[in-house]
Write a protein that holds these residues in place. Structure first.
Motif, PDB file in Angstrom:
ATOM      1  N   ALA A 161      -0.477   4.904   7.848  1.00 17.82           N
ATOM      2  CA  ALA A 161      -0.928   5.742   6.717  1.00 17.82           C
ATOM      3  C   ALA A 161       0.236   5.610   5.569  1.00 17.82           C
ATOM      4  O   ALA A 161       1.266   5.557   5.733  1.00 17.82           O
ATOM      5  N   VAL A 162      -0.193   5.604   4.363  1.00 18.61           N
ATOM      6  CA  VAL A 162       0.515   5.514   3.269  1.00 18.61           C
ATOM      7  C   VAL A 162       0.096   6.629   2.219  1.00 18.61           C
ATOM      8  O   VAL A 162      -1.046   6.980   1.874  1.00 18.61           O
ATOM      9  N   PHE A 163       1.177   7.415   1.437  1.00 20.02           N
ATOM     10  CA  PHE A 163       0.859   8.296   0.898  1.00 20.02           C
ATOM     11  C   PHE A 163       2.101   8.819  -0.054  1.00 20.02           C
ATOM     12  O   PHE A 163       3.094   8.417   0.350  1.00 20.02           O
ATOM     13  N   GLY A 164       1.944   9.441  -1.162  1.00 22.41           N
ATOM     14  CA  GLY A 164       3.012   9.845  -1.885  1.00 22.41           C
ATOM     15  C   GLY A 164       4.148  10.986  -1.306  1.00 22.41           C
ATOM     16  O   GLY A 164       3.733  11.652  -0.334  1.00 22.41           O
ATOM     17  N   GLY A 165       5.220  10.970  -1.906  1.00 25.87           N
ATOM     18  CA  GLY A 165       5.850  12.252  -1.746  1.00 25.87           C
ATOM     19  C   GLY A 165       6.824  11.776  -0.807  1.00 25.87           C
ATOM     20  O   GLY A 165       7.781  12.950  -0.618  1.00 25.87           O
ATOM     21  N   VAL A 166       6.784  10.808  -0.212  1.00 27.02           N
ATOM     22  CA  VAL A 166       8.005  10.159   0.614  1.00 27.02           C
ATOM     23  C   VAL A 166       8.548   8.780   0.359  1.00 27.02           C
ATOM     24  O   VAL A 166       7.960   8.323  -0.477  1.00 27.02           O
ATOM     25  N   SER A 167       9.440   8.550   0.701  1.00 28.57           N
ATOM     26  CA  SER A 167      10.041   7.196   0.273  1.00 28.57           C
ATOM     27  C   SER A 167       9.012   5.955   0.465  1.00 28.57           C
ATOM     28  O   SER A 167       8.302   6.044   1.653  1.00 28.57           O
ATOM     29  N   VAL A 168       8.860   5.180  -0.133  1.00 29.11           N
ATOM     30  CA  VAL A 168       8.023   3.988  -0.388  1.00 29.11           C
ATOM     31  C   VAL A 168       8.481   2.931   1.014  1.00 29.11           C
ATOM     32  O   VAL A 168       7.760   2.030   1.313  1.00 29.11           O
ATOM     33  N   ASN A 169       9.761   2.733   1.082  1.00 29.28           N
ATOM     34  CA  ASN A 169      10.340   1.641   1.886  1.00 29.28           C
ATOM     35  C   ASN A 169       9.972   1.877   3.162  1.00 29.28           C
ATOM     36  O   ASN A 169       9.749   0.713   3.863  1.00 29.28           O
ATOM     37  N   ARG A 170       9.808   2.731   3.772  1.00 24.41           N
ATOM     38  CA  ARG A 170       9.499   2.855   5.266  1.00 24.41           C
ATOM     39  C   ARG A 170       7.943   2.482   5.428  1.00 24.41           C
ATOM     40  O   ARG A 170       7.444   1.592   6.342  1.00 24.41           O
ATOM     41  N   GLN A 171       7.172   2.899   4.289  1.00 25.20           N
ATOM     42  CA  GLN A 171       5.741   2.269   4.298  1.00 25.20           C
ATOM     43  C   GLN A 171       5.487   0.689   4.194  1.00 25.20           C
ATOM     44  O   GLN A 171       4.708   0.119   4.724  1.00 25.20           O
TER      45      GLN A 171
END
Length: 445
Positions: free
Chosen positions: A126-136
């Motif tokens: 799952a990918v979505f905004g509002g959190v760090s992009v690195n883990r995704q």
């Protein structure tokens, strides 16, 4: 286009739908006794590879309707030695697009749950905004079988070469009416241009306005159309109460206290309105939390989980809480502000009365709301009796002549007017009386 408007399930058990044993075993674990109408009618079409337009009430099991057959397709392909994509690398085989961060998390969690007995063969990210992009980005290394995403964050990841869409075999638009609305048009167009033209496309939503239907012909190839009106909809009772302008907050506080509701989801139309209403309820000794787009993702997740766990009794939210969120056994939803879109009314009230549970949806309207509520009724093809709350009767001199028509005064339990309350209760069905008293029990799963 194939149409199927049956209102009853054509299969009495999941085994009749052609699902494989690991998925059937998981449904037994989850105590899913029989398919809902949308599941019974749509799952075989998805398994056959058909494009699909599926409309059904909120809470009718739409996620399982696409998750189960897609998991089966991917598992069978891998079991036969076929890769999910034709290339190695950061590719996705199945893309599920959703409008909100919370829905992305919820859908991905549901898919992983259904895949429990597939022994980790199907990867879901799952990918979505509002959190760090690195883990995704790390999660997407090597690609994924199923990608659940919000459009904005997905475009960011594509621009960083973290994921590619030219191997997508199946596209799912969950809450399709929102995904095809003006707010997502530019992002969705950009994403579609990156995908193969030949793919299976599935559209799921509780509502399909005419302007959305006009767009579907460009996206789908001879789709099967399944429109069902779930019998579970009868477990949700809708009521509308007229109040004087300026008395909504006092009336809301009165209802919450008198009925001792353990969980109430209250909708307002703006982020500032959430905090403003919470402050006003505090003066009535009612503690409420807020849920809106200005909060960080961590705060939103904590508040939503606390509400689901019953730690928060009153949650005031904007329409980000109206789409797809599954709050188990939520007894009451209240429209403090009417939604601007008639379609959003159905999505809001659909947070209660889900999966056969008994629910109550209330709307508070003053004379400025009256005509808009008539539009909501007309667009959604229903008509509700206008009622008043004892102690909050409207001032006839301030309103339109027809505003007060057909509005019985209904004293809620605990108001002290026992004779009138008893007389009113006799007129109500047993389900209505149980909801209003708050003494609701259900064994439905």
């Amino acid at each position: 286009m194939t149409n199927d408007n049956n209102t009853a399930s054509s299969s009495s058990c999941f085994s009749e739908l052609g699902l494989i044993s690991p998925l059937l075993a998981r449904l037994v674990d989850l105590e899913y006794k029989q398919p809902t109408p949308i599941q019974a009618q749509a799952i075989p079409s998805v398994l056959n590879g058909s494009d699909l337009i599926a409309g059904a009430n909120t809470g009718s099991g739409k996620t399982a309707t696409f998750a189960l057959p897609l998991l089966q397709q991917l598992f069978n392909a891998k079991s036969s030695g076929k890769p999910s994509t034709n290339k190695k690398g950061n590719y996705a085989a199945t893309l599920v697009l959703v409008p909100t961060r919370e829905l992305a998390t919820q859908v991905a969690d549901s898919i992983r749950s259904y895949a429990f007995h597939l022994n980790g063969t199907v990867k879901t990210v799952a990918v979505f905004g509002g959190v760090s992009v690195n883990r995704q980005m790390l999660a997407l290394r090597g690609g994924t079988d199923i990608l659940v995403a919000t459009p904005g964050r997905l475009l960011d990841l594509i621009s960083s070469n973290a994921i590619k869409l030219d191997q997508v075999k199946t596209l799912v638009l969950d809450e399709a009416d929102r995904m095809l609305s003006l707010g997502f048009t530019e992002e969705l167009s950009a994403l579609l241009a990156m995908m193969p033209k030949q793919k299976q496309t599935l559209l799921f939503s509780a509502t399909f306005p005419e302007q959305v239907k006009a767009l579907t012909s460009k996206l789908l190839n001879n789709p099967v159309e399944v429109q069902v009106q779930s019998a579970d909809a009868s477990t949700l009772v809708q009521r509308v109460f007229t109040v004087n302008k300026g008395q909504k907050t006092a009336a809301l506080a009165h209802l919450i206290k008198e009925n001792q509701w353990r969980q109430v989801l209250v909708f307002v139309n703006s982020k500032s309105g959430c905090s403003h209403l919470a402050s006003k309820l505090a003066k009535h000794d009612i503690t409420a939390e807020v849920f809106h787009g200005n909060q960080g993702q961590g705060a939103r997740s904590r508040v939503l989980q606390a509400f689901k766990d019953g730690e928060i009794e009153v949650l005031i939210a904007t329409d980000i809480a109206a789409r797809g969120l599954d709050i188990e056994k939520l007894p009451v939803v209240i429209n403090y502000d009417l939604p601007r879109s008639p379609a959003d009314y159905m999505h809001r009230i659909g947070r209660s009365g889900r999966a056969g549970e008994i629910g109550l949806a209330l709307s508070l309207i003053d004379y400025e709301d009256y005509h808009h509520f008539k539009i909501i009724e007309k667009k959604n093809k229903f008509r509700l009796e206008r009622e008043e709350i004892a102690g909050f009767e409207i001032d006839e001199s301030l309103i339109d002549p027809d505003f007060s028509a057909n509005k019985p005064v209904v004293p809620p339990p605990g108001s002290g007017k026992k004779k009138k309350a008893k007389k009113a209760a006799k007129k109500e069905s047993s389900i209505y009386a149980d909801i209003w008293s708050g003494n609701v029990k259900s064994d439905s799963k």
